[in-house]
Each structure stands twice: as structure tokens, then as C-alpha cells.
Design an enzyme around this catalytic site. Sequence first.
Site, PDB file in Angstrom:
ATOM      1  NE  ARG A  46     -56.165  40.876 -62.473  1.00 11.39           N
ATOM      2  CZ  ARG A  46     -55.689  39.690 -62.852  1.00 11.39           C
ATOM      3  NH1 ARG A  46     -56.494  38.731 -63.270  1.00 11.39           N
ATOM      4  NH2 ARG A  46     -54.398  39.456 -62.806  1.00 11.39           N
ATOM      5  CE1 TYR A  99     -73.978  59.154 -66.154  1.00 12.25           C
ATOM      6  CE2 TYR A  99     -72.548  57.587 -67.235  1.00 12.25           C
ATOM      7  CZ  TYR A  99     -72.730  58.613 -66.347  1.00 12.25           C
ATOM      8  OH  TYR A  99     -71.659  59.111 -65.653  1.00 12.25           O
ATOM      9  CG  ASP A 171     -77.905  51.886 -66.255  1.00 11.27           C
ATOM     10  OD1 ASP A 171     -78.173  51.910 -65.034  1.00 11.27           O
ATOM     11  OD2 ASP A 171     -76.958  52.519 -66.751  1.00 11.27           O
ATOM     12  CE  LYS A 196     -73.848  57.966 -60.615  1.00 11.21           C
ATOM     13  NZ  LYS A 196     -74.227  57.571 -61.958  1.00 11.21           N
TER      14      LYS A 196
HETATM   15  C1  LIG Z   1     -73.564  57.190 -63.171  1.00 11.10           C
HETATM   16  C2  LIG Z   1     -74.222  56.281 -64.135  1.00 11.10           C
HETATM   17  C3  LIG Z   1     -73.491  55.342 -64.872  1.00 11.10           C
HETATM   18  C4  LIG Z   1     -71.978  55.255 -64.792  1.00 11.10           C
HETATM   19  O1  LIG Z   1     -71.540  54.857 -63.557  1.00 11.10           O
HETATM   20  P1  LIG Z   1     -70.110  55.288 -62.907  1.00 11.10           P
HETATM   21  O2  LIG Z   1     -70.165  54.645 -61.586  1.00 11.10           O
HETATM   22  O3  LIG Z   1     -70.082  56.781 -62.862  1.00 11.10           O
HETATM   23  O4  LIG Z   1     -69.049  54.738 -63.801  1.00 11.10           O
HETATM   24  C5  LIG Z   1     -74.181  54.494 -65.715  1.00 11.10           C
HETATM   25  N1  LIG Z   1     -75.523  54.566 -65.845  1.00 11.10           N
HETATM   26  C6  LIG Z   1     -76.259  55.472 -65.160  1.00 11.10           C
HETATM   27  C7  LIG Z   1     -77.729  55.505 -65.354  1.00 11.10           C
HETATM   28  C8  LIG Z   1     -75.636  56.356 -64.288  1.00 11.10           C
HETATM   29  O5  LIG Z   1     -76.371  57.266 -63.630  1.00 11.10           O
END
Ligand SMILES: *Cc1c(COP(=O)(O)O)cnc(C)c1O
Length: 382
Positions: A46, A99, A171, A196
Site C-alpha cells: 500500500r 466530468y 484534470d 483513458k
Molecule cells: C474518466 C474521467 C475521470 C474519472 O476517472 P476514473 O478512472 O473513471 O475513476 C475523471 N476526469 C475525467 C476528465 C475523466 O474522463
Amino acid sequence: MRFSTKAVHVGQDAKDPTGSVFVPVYQVSTYRQAELGAQSEYVYSRTGNPTRTALERAIAHLEDGNHGLAFSSGMGAITTLLLSTLRKGDHVVAVQDLYGGTRRLFNQVMANFGVEFTYVEGINPKDFEAAIKPETKMVWLETPTNPLLKIVDIRASSNVAHDHGALCVVDNTFMSPYLQQPLALGADFVVHSTTKYLGGHSDLIGGAIVMSDDRLFDKVRFAQNAAGAVPGPWDCWLVLRGIRTLAVRMDRHCTNAAVIADYLTKHPKIAEVFYPGLSSHPQHALAQRQMKSFGGMISFRLEGDFDTCKQFLNHLKIFAVAESLGGVESLIEHPSSMTHASVPKEEREELGVTDSLIRLSAGIEDAEDLVSDLATGLDSIK
Ligand SMILES: *Cc1c(COP(=O)(O)O)cnc(C)c1O
């Protein structure tokens, strides 16, 4: 070292006795201590794991930051960042076109702990300025925004945050570090859903935070271990493997998206196309300045309504109707009933997320095949 070289090498020089050219999966939870009281680099997974360390170093270098931390999901990263930097009574200004999961975490979880959120359009940096209060500790951006692909000026917004003693978070999921590097533009933190583009193959869930300030790193690192939203070694390894091809994948995502956007703008059944690479995009010049290229995400409005969208989507063969983005395969979705369904209808309408809006993630397939798939879908609309 330039980006494409870093993507293939940084963090990936396994100090492994076999001489393996890539980092192994250290599928292990604990580590034998040489003797009682001896300081070891790894104690418990962890707190730290060699495969995770490799990923954390790689992501930090790709964002040109000093420190990287990996998490079990993008939301795990975002939650840990909020928990480690905010407390009761603090206020956050965020872009409204956010998001959906982040918005849900802000409004339905963090708000219960006495953190307050204000949403602004963010297209004009004055929007942030106007919403700032003495309690404002953080400015939160996504750019391009989701799903309307508006561009927020990172440098101007982080200047506003810093003028008021607040931190600026970007982000960077939609761009990946290959196309946009927010720390260089003044941001304090970059967050990613590695699910992503970084992972890139729609086969894992993961998240990351990159920062340069040592004191901020200590806080978030402490919370990473204390809260424990860490990824397992396999998922770290898969993200790292994705990173090795990030530069070549992103180039293809961008060229495919440009071809598709061009096709869509000329089609009579399409009312409006949102893509920062189009010279008609109201912030095309800012996009050119802030991003290396324009990314693989496109949104557009069909002439019609929910049923028109359904007809169109039902006839696609290559594009998969699915949430998520950034994988090698092309995905397409209907924000008002899928990714943004949790946003109340009036707010959705205000954001421009109407029932005729479609969002797509251009994959790395052949561009002509993707265009002809969309053409088939559009021809099916009576
Ligand atoms: C998918 C996404 C998230 C969240 O991520 P997860 O891996 O699904 O928890 C946060 N910000 C953006 C812009 C995203 O596309």
C-alpha cells in the site's frame, strides 16, 4: 530527453537481476526486512511497490513534474487530492462543464464534509476572479471541457488562483501529457484518469496525480498511504505499457479526429460540431497556443432529437456505443442519457448538453473506415 523517448524509457529501467528490458510485475504485498530496524525502500505494497514506483516516475516525467502518485482510479486520485489539501469551511471554484463523476464527488460527498463548491463557465478568467471568496483554496479546471470541448486558459486561471492564495488543479485526462502540460503553464497539480489515454486500451481503471512542490507532495503522498486508494501492480504495469506507445497513439487519435471533424462540419444532417482543431472553434487560437495538437475527442449536434440519435447510433458498426474514451478503439456516446445523465436536466440544458448531442472518441483505426461508418449511421436517419 524528448517526449517520445521518455515515454519508452523513464521509470522502465528495471533494476532486475535478469536484465529484463521492461519492469516486471511485482505481484507482492510485503517485503522481507534485512534486519530489525534496517531502513528498506519497500515495506508494504500500500505504501510502495516497485511496479507502481516505475509508473509514478514515468508519469511525473511526462508531465515535467517532480513527483507522481498512482491511484486505483481517476476518482481515487481526485478524492485523495481533495482529502489531503482541503478542510471544513474551504471553498473551491470549478468549471461547470466538468466530468460528471467529479461533480458528483464534489456535490454529494465532499459537500457533506463542509467543503463548498461554486461553478463558473471559465472561458473568461474573470469568471474565476468573480467567484473567489476569502475561503477559496482551490481552482479546478478541465480543458478541453467535457462534453462541449471549450478551452480554459490554464495560465490565466492559475494566475487568478495564485493571486488569491489558492491552488490550481488541472484534470488533463482529455489531452494526456503528450498534448498539454499544465504544470509548465502554472498549475500546482495535474490529475489523470489513466483509464483513458495513458492506459489507452480500455482494459483497466486507474488514476494519477503529478506535482512539483515538495510540501504538497508530502501531503498527498501521506494521504495516498493513509486512505489507500492505490492500484495493484498489474494495473500499474498495464498503464506503463500503455505509456510506451502514448506518443504514436496520440498522433493517430489527433489525425483521425481532424478527418472526422472535417467530414462532420460538411454534413447537412449535422447542426454543429465542437472540435478545438476547427478554425471555426471560438477558441481555436488559444487551443493552438496551449495544446500541441487538438486531441481525439469531438462532440456534435445532430439535426433532430433523442430518436434521431438512437437511429444514428444503432446503425454504427465500428464505433462502439459506450462510455469512456481514449482507447485504441473508437467509442461514441449520448451524453444526456449516458455520461451526463446524473446532471439535472435544467443544468444539462444550461450547459448545452441537449438530447441531440453526441460525443465521440476517435480511435486509431483507419480514418476512412471511421468516416464511412459515421456516413452509414447518418444515411440511416430518415
Ligand atoms: C474518466 C474521467 C475521470 C474519472 O476517472 P476514473 O478512472 O473513471 O475513476 C475523471 N476526469 C475525467 C476528465 C475523466 O474522463
